[in-house]
Design an enzyme around this catalytic site. Structure first.
Site, PDB file in Angstrom:
ATOM      1  N   THR A  35       0.843  -1.195   0.000  1.00  0.00           N
ATOM      2  CA  THR A  35       0.000   0.000   0.000  1.00  0.00           C
ATOM      3  C   THR A  35       0.883   1.253   0.000  1.00  0.00           C
ATOM      4  OG1 THR A  35      -1.747  -1.210   1.111  1.00  0.00           O
ATOM      5  CG2 THR A  35      -1.890   1.174   1.206  1.00  0.00           C
ATOM      6  N   ASN A  51      -5.478 -10.920  -6.898  1.00  0.00           N
ATOM      7  CA  ASN A  51      -5.534 -11.525  -5.568  1.00  0.00           C
ATOM      8  C   ASN A  51      -6.782 -12.377  -5.349  1.00  0.00           C
ATOM      9  OD1 ASN A  51      -6.333  -8.698  -5.839  1.00  0.00           O
ATOM     10  ND2 ASN A  51      -7.148  -8.892  -3.781  1.00  0.00           N
ATOM     11  N   GLN A  75       0.944 -10.237  -5.731  1.00  0.00           N
ATOM     12  CA  GLN A  75       0.619 -11.667  -5.750  1.00  0.00           C
ATOM     13  C   GLN A  75       1.575 -12.466  -6.633  1.00  0.00           C
ATOM     14  OE1 GLN A  75      -1.439 -13.035  -3.722  1.00  0.00           O
ATOM     15  NE2 GLN A  75      -2.576 -11.252  -2.961  1.00  0.00           N
ATOM     16  N   SER A 105       4.596  -6.755  -1.220  1.00  0.00           N
ATOM     17  CA  SER A 105       4.428  -6.913   0.235  1.00  0.00           C
ATOM     18  C   SER A 105       5.053  -8.233   0.656  1.00  0.00           C
ATOM     19  CB  SER A 105       2.941  -6.980   0.593  1.00  0.00           C
ATOM     20  OG  SER A 105       2.457  -5.726   0.942  1.00  0.00           O
ATOM     21  N   HIS A 126       4.544  -9.992   3.324  1.00  0.00           N
ATOM     22  CA  HIS A 126       3.704 -10.953   4.063  1.00  0.00           C
ATOM     23  C   HIS A 126       2.864 -11.841   3.155  1.00  0.00           C
ATOM     24  CE1 HIS A 126      -0.385  -8.990   3.882  1.00  0.00           C
ATOM     25  NE2 HIS A 126       0.348  -7.936   3.559  1.00  0.00           N
ATOM     26  N   THR A 171      13.959   5.096   9.861  1.00  0.00           N
ATOM     27  CA  THR A 171      14.894   3.997  10.124  1.00  0.00           C
ATOM     28  C   THR A 171      14.322   2.690   9.586  1.00  0.00           C
ATOM     29  OG1 THR A 171      15.641   5.149  12.082  1.00  0.00           O
ATOM     30  CG2 THR A 171      16.152   2.801  11.967  1.00  0.00           C
ATOM     31  N   CYS A 221     -17.110  -9.638   3.304  1.00  0.00           N
ATOM     32  CA  CYS A 221     -18.301  -9.575   4.144  1.00  0.00           C
ATOM     33  C   CYS A 221     -18.186  -8.435   5.124  1.00  0.00           C
ATOM     34  CB  CYS A 221     -18.484 -10.891   4.894  1.00  0.00           C
ATOM     35  SG  CYS A 221     -18.852 -12.219   3.768  1.00  0.00           S
TER      36      CYS A 221
END
Ligand code: PLP
Length: 751
Positions: free
Chosen positions: A71, A159, A187, A207, A209, A245, A334
């Site tokens: 992001t 995604n 992705q 990203s 993660h 940092t 949802c």
């Protein structure tokens, strides 16, 4: 063991990545900007990880910045491109008119475009690039619009569906255009060879993660010579391109993941992953006959499957998978109260049912055969559970228990099956077109004989599906006599179901033919099916062309005279999951209704007051049509949530506490029985059958606590709110549901 199949949302951290992160925290904790030895060691580690990332991403040149995640990378790229456009405008150059993004992009992209476009005062037109049915960009459209574009954003892989973009096709459509090009590569990391420098890509965010690194670390590739404006100014880290940092533990962990990509042993190759995907797809086909895959596997990531099952919503499938300890994701996001349709599947032009039933199943490239075996076994167990509960074909012929009332809801519209459990005779009230297949299967599975299919009125928002349902029923109907337009046998005083009797009462107003059906047992009047004449939390509808506002007031008074203040009224619509109401609860919540019933307002006064109320509430046109005029808001005020500490305080007390599991039976068989506390009275009353238990709960002493629970706390909160609204103040919901209970209980006990 949990089977985590939601890797496109995030992944666990690889053991070697967490070990690397811990080492930087414990030992190599230096600040890479320090010039002493500890700092130099940190810088060396950072340089090493960056070099590795360059190799993995095919980016020997250009900038490669460490930042917090995609992001932030997207913001930085969009800001850089748009600030450059603004500079050109300020220098007097004519600007391109368009900012383009793929219609299936992650929301971070269009939202960033709109945000910076407005903030920088550019006011360019932000336009989605259409995609085809397979989710791929319309390259002809792009080619036609590219000359007028200042920035084009397309993702490398989607995604939700795993659809891989044709990056070379896009590059060719953009050739000759001066537009900058951002490729959201989140992705694709570790799953596709990106060759960043080999393509005319200006910006590519990542990203960590999404590939086994922790959250909070990401990368942004910026092509040599592409415009750049820092998002973060400060200490000048990352060559002053991204101050702050550096997240050294995140960088070290990402380094370990990139090393795993390079070593070729930790992650499976494309062929192996595709074979895993194919096995999962086969299990889904076995479990859910009729399953449809929402994107063709030929150009999808081998680690993503997006599918829909006819007749089953994403919500149902999610609850089912979760009960089997499998974490998957709804194709629709949802929200707290409503499922939002997936913009990705809508952009692909999939039919509504496919969109509202979509489920995404995604795994990471570190998955192994044993994990896939277990996932397939559990998928098959889910299918078996649905079959046992008649939600899937072929259903085994077992005689299933039958409740007095079962409620089916589609987008707030309610359909009821009223049954005499002894004779298995039943009546369907207000059938919905979307439910024809499911109802006929449900009734057939329970060996029900349908005595009548009734409508409470001719509906404004959908056609009656009574005829369709009659045609689809597995057993002959008992209807003999000619029927009136609402399905009632001409001339009959009542319909009998064993010892139950159904009578009718004309209540014109909402429509000319509006009718209430009154259910009597040996004990007297039990319930009334009132269609849209009284809706819980909203004034009855009188806003359709064929409604008769003049008849509305007298009809309400007639209903009140017949049923009295405390009979449970079952509505034709229930947008806020209130399940049932009484004239007493509605008069308390709706002063206007009370005045109508007291005869203080004639029909014209009622219509005028209602119009004024709608205006005061500034309801949108949608809300007015969907909800009637809401007078007590969509949610009841006081909280029903009970934290585990509160529950634990109750459990040892002889308070008469009643625990109610509101999950559906098909969820129950898949996981271990919930352990909420030894000797407490526990009932299983699924939401679809809640209406049966309401009178018993309402008859309990006012101080008896009733605690509802479900998987996540959402459905149990609905049940508790409904009961509280009907007058039982000690109705509660276990906050966070069974999903959080063990951890929350342990935390509460340790205090
Ligand atoms: N782009 C895509 C394609 C994604 O899947 C995601 C996360 O789901 C993002 C961007 C945003 O990533 P993050 O939330 O890590 O910043």
């Amino acid at each position: 063991m949990e089977i985590y199949l939601d890797a496109n949302a995030t992944t666990p951290v690889l053991p070697q990545a967490s070990a690397a992160a811990l080492a930087t925290m414990a030992d190599d904790f230096g600040n890479p900007s320090s010039i002493h030895s500890t700092g130099l060691k940190a810088r060396a580690l950072m340089d090493e990880v960056r070099a590795r990332a360059r190799r993995v991403l095919g980016a020997p040149d250009g900038q490669l910045l460490f930042l917090s995640g995609a992001t932030e990378g997207i913001q930085t790229a969009v800001l850089s491109a748009l600030a450059a456009l603004r500079g050109r405008r300020d220098a007097g150059e004519a600007l391109p008119k368009l900012l383009l993004f793929g219609a299936t992009e992650h929301k971070a992209v269009p939202e960033a475009l709109k945000h910076w476009n407005a903030l920088l005062g550019l006011h360019l037109q932000v336009l989605p690039i259409p995609v085809d049915r397979d989710g791929r960009h319309d390259l002809a459209w792009l080619r036609a619009h590219a000359p007028r574009a200042g920035l084009v954003c397309t993702m490398a892989a989607n995604n939700e569906t795993g659809v891989i973009s044709d990056l070379d096709g896009i590059a060719s459509a953009l050739s000759g255009s001066a537009a900058l090009w951002m490729v959201d590569s989140v992705q694709a990391l570790g799953k596709l060879p990106l060759r960043l420098s080999g393509r005319p890509i200006d910006y590519a965010p990542f990203s960590g993660h999404k590939l086994y690194a922790p959250k909070g670390i990401g990368l942004l590739y910026v092509r040599e010579g592409a415009p750049f404006t820092p998002l973060m100014a400060g200490g000048g880290q990352e060559g002053a391109l991204r101050s702050g940092t550096e997240n050294m533990s995140g960088i070290a962990a990402l380094g370990a993941v990139l090393a795993a990509v390079e070593d070729g042993h930790t992650f499976r190759n494309h062929e192996v992953l595709a074979s895993y995907r194919d096995r999962l797809a086969a299990a889904l086909r076995d479990a859910f006959p009729g399953v449809v895959f929402n994107a063709p596997s030929t150009h999808c990531l081998p680690t993503t499957l997006n599918f829909s099952v006819p007749g089953l919503t994403s919500k149902l499938l999610l609850d089912l998978f979760d009960a089997a300890e499998m974490r998957v994701s709804g194709g629709s996001a949802c929200g707290a109260t409503k499922a939002l349709p997936s913009h990705v599947l809508e952009a692909m032009g999939l039919p509504d049912w496919q969109v509202s039933s979509a489920v995404r199943l995604s795994f990471g490239p570190a998955a192994d055969a044993q994990f896939i075996d277990e996932a397939c076994a559990r998928i098959r167990a889910c299918g078996e559970s649905l079959r046992e509960h008649c939600l899937s074909v072929p259903a085994p012929s077992l005689l299933r228990p039958l409740e007095l009332l079962t409620r089916f809801v589609v987008d707030g519209a309610c359909c009821y099956v009223l049954a005499d459990p002894a004779s298995r005779h039943c009546v369907v009230i207000d059938p919905l077109p979307e439910l024809t297949g499911r109802l006929s299967q449900w009734l057939g599975c329970r060996d029900c004989t349908v005595v009548a299919v009734l409508d409470t009125h001719s509906h404004g928002d959908h056609a009656s599906s009574a005829a369709e349902l009659r045609g689809a029923l597995p057993h002959a109907l008992l209807e003999g006599a000619p029927l009136d337009a609402l399905g009632w046998p001409e001339g009959a005083e009542e319909i009998t179901l064993g010892s139950l009797r159904l009578t009718k009462l004309a209540i014109p107003g909402h429509t000319r033919d509006s009718t209430a059906y009154l259910l009597h047992s040996a004990q007297g009047l039990q319930r009334a099916f009132v269609g849209d004449t009284v809706m819980p939390g909203a004034l009855g509808r009188s806003d359709f062309a064929q409604s008769e506002p003049l008849a509305f007031g007298p009809s309400l008074r007639k209903l009140a005279d017949t049923v009295g203040p405390h009979t449970l009224l079952l509505p034709g619509h229930d947008y806020d999951d209130r399940f049932a109401c009484t004239l007493s609860t509605e008069c308390a919540a709706q002063p206007l209704l009370a005045r109508v019933l007291r005869g203080e307002l004639d029909a014209a006064g009622f219509a005028a007051a209602k119009a004024a109320l709608e205006k005061n509430l500034a309801l949108t046109a949608y809300q007015t049509v969907a909800c009637g005029a809401r007078v007590d808001g969509c949610a009841e005020g006081s909280t029903v949530e009970m934290a585990p500490a509160g529950v634990l305080a109750w459990l040892p007390k002889p308070s008469g506490l009643v625990l109610v599991d509101v999950r559906e039976p098909y969820e129950g068989r898949l996981g271990p029985a919930p352990d909420l506390g030894g000797t407490v009275r526990q009932q299983a009353v699924p939401l679809s059958a809640l209406l049966n238990a309401l009178p018993d709960w309402l008859a309990l002493p006012a101080e008896t606590p009733i605690l509802f629970f479900c998987r996540s706390g959402h459905r149990s909160a609905q049940a508790a709110r409904a009961l509280r609204r009907l007058g039982h103040v000690q109705a509660w919901s276990l906050a966070g549901g069974l999903a959080l209970w063990p951890r929350a209980r342990d935390a509460a006990l340790s205090v």
